[in-house]
Design a protein around this motif. Structure first.
Motif, short mmCIF file in Angstrom:
data_model
loop_
_atom_site.label_atom_id
_atom_site.label_comp_id
_atom_site.label_asym_id
_atom_site.label_seq_id
_atom_site.Cartn_x
_atom_site.Cartn_y
_atom_site.Cartn_z
N MET A 1 0.83 -1.32 0.05
CA MET A 1 -0.18 0.34 0.01
C MET A 1 1.04 1.39 -0.01
SD MET A 1 -2.55 1.23 2.95
CE MET A 1 -3.98 0.41 2.36
N ARG A 2 0.95 2.29 -1.05
CA ARG A 2 1.69 3.35 -0.81
C ARG A 2 0.19 4.51 -1.66
NH1 ARG A 2 6.13 4.80 -5.58
NH2 ARG A 2 5.93 7.24 -5.42
N PHE A 3 0.64 5.37 -0.02
CA PHE A 3 0.02 6.65 -0.15
C PHE A 3 1.57 7.74 -0.68
CE2 PHE A 3 -3.35 3.79 2.27
CZ PHE A 3 -4.14 4.71 1.51
N ASP A 4 1.37 8.76 -1.70
CA ASP A 4 1.09 9.84 -2.33
C ASP A 4 0.86 11.33 -1.95
OD1 ASP A 4 4.25 8.76 -4.52
OD2 ASP A 4 2.35 7.72 -4.20
N ILE A 5 1.42 12.10 -0.94
CA ILE A 5 0.50 12.76 -0.22
C ILE A 5 1.57 14.70 -1.71
CG2 ILE A 5 0.59 14.61 1.36
CD1 ILE A 5 0.97 12.09 3.09
N ILE A 6 0.48 15.41 -1.86
CA ILE A 6 0.85 16.25 -2.28
C ILE A 6 0.41 17.49 -1.45
CG2 ILE A 6 0.47 18.18 -4.28
CD1 ILE A 6 -0.24 15.85 -6.06
N THR A 7 1.60 18.21 -1.19
CA THR A 7 1.60 19.11 -0.42
C THR A 7 2.70 20.38 -0.24
OG1 THR A 7 1.53 19.39 2.45
CG2 THR A 7 2.53 17.46 0.98
N LEU A 8 2.08 21.44 0.06
CA LEU A 8 3.11 22.58 -0.01
C LEU A 8 4.33 22.53 1.58
CD1 LEU A 8 1.24 26.35 -1.26
CD2 LEU A 8 3.20 24.13 -2.56
N PHE A 9 3.34 21.90 2.60
CA PHE A 9 4.09 21.51 4.16
C PHE A 9 4.52 20.33 4.27
CE2 PHE A 9 1.90 25.45 3.95
CZ PHE A 9 2.56 26.46 4.25
N PRO A 10 5.60 19.33 3.60
CA PRO A 10 5.80 18.38 3.68
C PRO A 10 6.55 18.20 5.51
CG PRO A 10 7.77 19.35 2.46
CD PRO A 10 6.10 20.06 2.69
N GLU A 11 7.38 19.19 5.85
CA GLU A 11 7.42 19.85 6.99
C GLU A 11 7.05 18.95 8.37
OE1 GLU A 11 6.92 23.57 5.78
OE2 GLU A 11 8.24 21.79 5.25
N LEU A 12 5.49 18.74 7.91
CA LEU A 12 4.34 18.97 8.45
C LEU A 12 4.12 17.35 9.47
CD1 LEU A 12 2.02 21.89 7.89
CD2 LEU A 12 3.09 21.76 9.27
N PHE A 13 4.85 16.64 8.45
CA PHE A 13 4.72 14.55 8.37
C PHE A 13 5.56 14.46 9.61
CE2 PHE A 13 1.35 16.46 4.44
CZ PHE A 13 0.09 15.34 5.43
#
Length: 255
Positions: free
Chosen positions: A1-13
């Motif tokens: 299972m893979r989730f790709d996340i498009i975000t302007l703030f990847p550091e939040l994760f």
């Protein structure tokens, strides 16, 4: 299972992916998570990803070009067959509210691409062209989709085999089919007496049938008091027994 996340703030994760019981699933790639920043795919010296909305009004709108380039990179990295592409999910107020049945479906899926919006929103043309599903956490507005993405990831990951220390733990969660969609009962641990408050004696009895009945009765009462809509759904689905109905009748007399 893979989730790709498009975000302007990847550091939040970063702290989310490294903390808690679910971190084992992320570190082992049992649930693979890839973070993608549209700013990395923007053009110009300023790597601009937003602009003023046509027609005027407050705020800014996320631009198509960086999002499109970012999505293209994700699709290429996943090397998907076009006919088997995972869905692109947008967290949005118009989306369907996330619930346990939806989480269970996502938990059985190969994953998705999660789009975390910011500012006033995303250029509608990108949504119309690429978004396959929209999800909402409820009737309120967040600053961006990152918190919603974390909520979905956490709910899905804890259902994966071996993630929780006790495999049966999530079976007793609120909303779970094993509870017929009702809320969970109260739980207690040591000490047996705290500030004059004792643990319910039945839980100390060792009588498993009586304990299970007590837990079921508590679940019925809590649901009747706090989420009668769930109780109605359980009744309509035929999940309530005659004993349940008798317990509920007594509870209704006390409400």
């Amino acid at each position: 299972m893979r989730f790709d996340i498009i975000t302007l703030f990847p550091e939040l994760f970063a702290p989310f992916l490294a903390s808690g019981v679910t971190r084992r699933a992320y570190s082992s790639d049992q649930v693979a998570v890839r973070l993608w920043n549209p700013r990395d795919y923007a053009q110009g010296n300023y790597r601009r990803v937003d602009d003023r909305p046509f027609g005027g009004g407050p705020g800014m709108v996320m631009m198509i070009e960086p999002l499109q380039a970012c999505l293209d990179a994700i699709r290429a990295d996943r090397a998907e067959d076009p006919a088997e592409q995972v869905p692109l999910v947008l967290f949005s107020p118009i989306g369907r509210k996330l619930d346990h049945p939806a989480v269970e479906r996502w938990a059985q899926s190969p994953g998705a691409i999660l789009l975390c919006g910011r500012y006033e929103g995303i250029d509608q043309r990108f949504i119309d062209t690429h978004v396959n599903a929209q999800i909402s956490l409820g009737d309120f507005v967040l600053s961006g989709g990152e918190i919603a993405a974390m909520a979905l990831l956490d709910a899905v990951t804890r259902l994966q085999p071996g993630v929780l220390n006790d495999e049966g733990s999530h079976q007793l969660d609120s909303f779970n089919p094993s509870l017929n969609g009702l809320l969970d009962c109260p739980h207690y641990t040591r000490p047996e007496v705290w500030q004059g408050q004792e643990v319910p004696p039945v839980l100390m009895s060792g009588h498993h049938a009586q304990i299970e009945r007590w837990r079921r009765d508590q679940s019925l009462e809590i649901t009747a008091r706090h989420r009668p809509d769930l109780l109605a759904q359980a009744r309509d689905s035929g999940h309530l027994t005659r004993k349940d109905e008798a317990v509920l009748a007594k509870i209704a007399d006390g409400l």
